[in-house]
Scaffold this active site. Structure first.
Site, PDB file in Angstrom:
ATOM      1  N   SER A 181       0.213   1.955   4.360  1.00  0.00           N
ATOM      2  CA  SER A 181       1.404   1.612   3.266  1.00  0.00           C
ATOM      3  C   SER A 181       1.504   0.382   2.919  1.00  0.00           C
ATOM      4  O   SER A 181       0.424  -0.091   2.100  1.00  0.00           O
ATOM      5  CB  SER A 181       2.693   2.428   3.886  1.00  0.00           C
ATOM      6  OG  SER A 181       3.552   2.535   2.979  1.00  0.00           O
TER       7      SER A 181
ATOM      8  N   GLU B  92       0.644  12.972   1.144  1.00  0.00           N
ATOM      9  CA  GLU B  92       1.257  11.627   1.311  1.00  0.00           C
ATOM     10  C   GLU B  92       2.793  11.787   1.130  1.00  0.00           C
ATOM     11  O   GLU B  92       3.519  11.169   1.906  1.00  0.00           O
ATOM     12  CB  GLU B  92       0.548  10.620   0.322  1.00  0.00           C
ATOM     13  CG  GLU B  92      -0.654  10.054   0.592  1.00  0.00           C
ATOM     14  CD  GLU B  92      -0.695   9.080   1.519  1.00  0.00           C
ATOM     15  OE1 GLU B  92       0.214   8.903   2.248  1.00  0.00           O
ATOM     16  OE2 GLU B  92      -2.009   8.548   1.710  1.00  0.00           O
TER      17      GLU B  92
ATOM     18  N   HIS C  75       2.420  11.193   4.485  1.00  0.00           N
ATOM     19  CA  HIS C  75       2.367   9.667   4.704  1.00  0.00           C
ATOM     20  C   HIS C  75       2.548   9.180   6.067  1.00  0.00           C
ATOM     21  O   HIS C  75       3.560   9.182   6.703  1.00  0.00           O
ATOM     22  CB  HIS C  75       3.449   8.859   3.682  1.00  0.00           C
ATOM     23  CG  HIS C  75       3.382   7.659   3.482  1.00  0.00           C
ATOM     24  ND1 HIS C  75       2.198   6.907   2.808  1.00  0.00           N
ATOM     25  CD2 HIS C  75       3.781   6.537   3.732  1.00  0.00           C
ATOM     26  CE1 HIS C  75       2.241   5.605   2.820  1.00  0.00           C
ATOM     27  NE2 HIS C  75       3.364   5.317   3.455  1.00  0.00           N
TER      28      HIS C  75
END
Length: 529
Positions: free
Chosen positions: A215, A331, A439
């Site tokens: 991320s 995600e 995610h």
């Protein structure tokens, strides 16, 4: 006192025999030297040896960025004369409470942790940069045991976050000689320089360093690939779900956000004196003032980042290192859960879908997107909406980067993490349909708690354990050689523009997928790429 006396006795006996003891240690340090006592360029450290590894927690890599050092490039840490015990994590960098990090108001947070196999090495080195939107996160959430068991040293780092790490402001630009912001990226570079200078003393190979992150840690990794100031500090990079922004704001635009931040915090005079006297909690409370699209971003400042990622990678002006570039199949389900679902108190419904769609893609593109992503009987409206944002922000941007890097001479390996039943590791409300390969879901596979294959209380199935073992082996092998392939692992071909194939990483399904671009409708999101 006894220790010092023993050292003086040893020294006297050595001198009488014509031997000179050359040491930078105090007497006690020398007399008590053991397998976890390490010399660094600032002093001696004493760590801990567990049943599986050696670990050194809370090592300062830069001076505390407090007082007059707030919003300045990281400065060297002072030498320490005595042996420093490094057996506990340091405080995390200032941040609000969130599912992704514990609340903190500490600015004295530039510390890192080193984990090494037992033995002498040299071990390949992996430097982990945590995620959290450059606003939250911490170095102590990740158990590196599985990677260390593969014969690599792992370093996890803290870096300044939110406005303390990424404020851009005209007064700071004037003070900084024409650029400001990106202090968190500079912290990461300072940590890498520390690793380069000191890791050999821990058994690490200073000439074989891989940076990796997820991320915002992946965005940071991309930024370091693009930063000329990071040249030579690492040889390889692994990016997990870090392609969500390829066009960071220009200096002038970021400065306007900084001025808005100053006004909101009560510094309407825009002076550095006022800004540097602000309490940390007030800075944290106004973090949203510098955010773009709900996330903190670096600045194209002309120094740390001369170009946007898109321009750097597209023009070939980046550090030529081998890269693993990947994303997760679903995600945005996690990100919707902590944004849209929180706002509404539930996931979006069918009538809200076109409204939210137009809100994120614009009224002009919305009909095209809705035609490509129609509501259907297989998914909920929230899942379809998440598909749109997954493809637009992550999947197709990551593919674009892979194609740019490959076209400009870098070796790239691409993957899609696709375990639709990945255990949920964050404390968020459940969705009946689950979150899929959300995610950050892959982190638990790269950093499993080895003893029981349990991460945050979520047990793996046998197939998930096998997937985790393969991912750990791929990541470690890439760190060793720049190629994830090894005996016993399914073949993972390097990315090519012509083949356009991704390695699927799913339980019972690890292998090539040439349909990635079509599945994620990249012709809409990155046309012509």
């Amino acid at each position: 006192m006894v220790c010092e006396s023993k050292f003086l006795l040893y020294k006297a006996l050595a001198l009488s025999a014509g031997i000179v003891l050359v040491t930078g240690l105090t007497g006690c340090a020398e007399a008590n030297r053991d397998s976890v006592t390490v010399d660094t360029d600032k002093g001696v450290l004493h760590g801990v040896e567990t049943t599986t590894m050696r670990q050194y927690l809370g090592i300062p890599y830069a001076a505390p960025p407090v007082g007059s050092l707030r919003w300045k490039a990281p400065q060297p840490v002072a030498n320490w004369p005595e042996v420093k015990q490094v057996n506990a994590y340091a405080k995390n960098c200032a941040q609000p409470a969130s599912p992704f990090g514990q609340a903190s108001t500490s600015e004295d947070c530039l510390y890192l942790n080193v984990f090494t196999p037992k033995g002498n090495g040299p071990f390949p080195v992996m430097v982990w940069i945590h995620g959290g939107a450059l606003l939250t996160g911490e170095s102590n959430d990740y158990d590196p045991t599985a990677l260390v068991n593969q014969g690599v040293a792992v370093v996890t780092i803290n870096y300044r976050l939110g406005p303390l790490g990424f404020l851009t402001h005209p007064a700071l630009t004037a003070e900084g000689g024409g650029s400001s912001g990106n202090y968190g990226l500079m912290d990461q570079q300072a940590a890498m320089r520390w690793v380069k200078s000191n890791i050999a003393a821990f058994g690490g190979d200073a000439s074989n360093i891989t940076i990796f992150g997820e991320s915002a840690g992946g965005l940071s990794t991309h930024s370091q690939i693009a930063s000329p100031l990071a040249s030579g500090l690492f040889q390889k990079a692994i990016v997990e779900s870090g392609a969500y922004n390829l066009a960071a704001p220009a200096l002038a635009d970021a400065e306007k956000l900084g001025q808005s931040f100053a006004t909101k915090t009560g510094c309407s005079d825009q002076s550095l004196t006022c800004l540097r006297n602000l309490p940390a909690d007030k800075i944290i409370a106004n973090s949203s003032a510098i955010q773009v699209g709900g996330t903190t971003l670096p600045t194209v400042d002309g120094k740390v980042l001369p170009l946007t990622l898109n321009d750097a990678f597209g023009s070939g002006r980046f550090n030529k290192v081998s890269v693993i570039e990947g994303s997760n199949q679903h995600e945005y389900s996690l990100l919707s859960a902590v944004t849209t679902d929180v706002t509404l108190g539930r996931p979006i419904n069918a009538s809200e879908y076109p409204v939210f769609l137009a809100g994120v893609v614009g009224s002009t593109l919305a009909p095209v997107v809705q035609g490509a992503y129609p509501l259907n009987s297989i998914e909920t409206p929230a899942q379809t909406f998440d598909d749109v944002l997954t493809d637009a922000a992550f999947s197709c941007n990551g593919r674009k980067i892979a194609r740019q890097l490959t076209a400009n001479g870098a070796t790239v390996y691409t993957y899609e993490f696709a375990d639709k039943n990945a255990p949920m590791v964050f404390n968020i409300p459940p969705r009946p349909e689950g979150y899929g390969a959300y995610h950050a879901a892959e982190i638990q596979y790269v950093f499993p708690t080895t003893a029981s294959k349990v991460y945050f209380g979520a047990p793996f199935t046998a197939a998930q354990t096998e997937l985790s073992n393969r991912m750990v082996a791929y990541w470690a092998q890439f760190a060793k050689t720049g190629n994830p392939n090894a005996s016993g692992l399914p073949t993972w071909a390097p990315y090519s523009v012509a083949a356009d194939s991704y390695q699927t990483l799913a339980p019972g399904n690890v292998g090539p997928n040439a349909q990635f671009a079509a599945q994620h409708k990249c012709a809409i999101w990155t046309p012509g790429v």
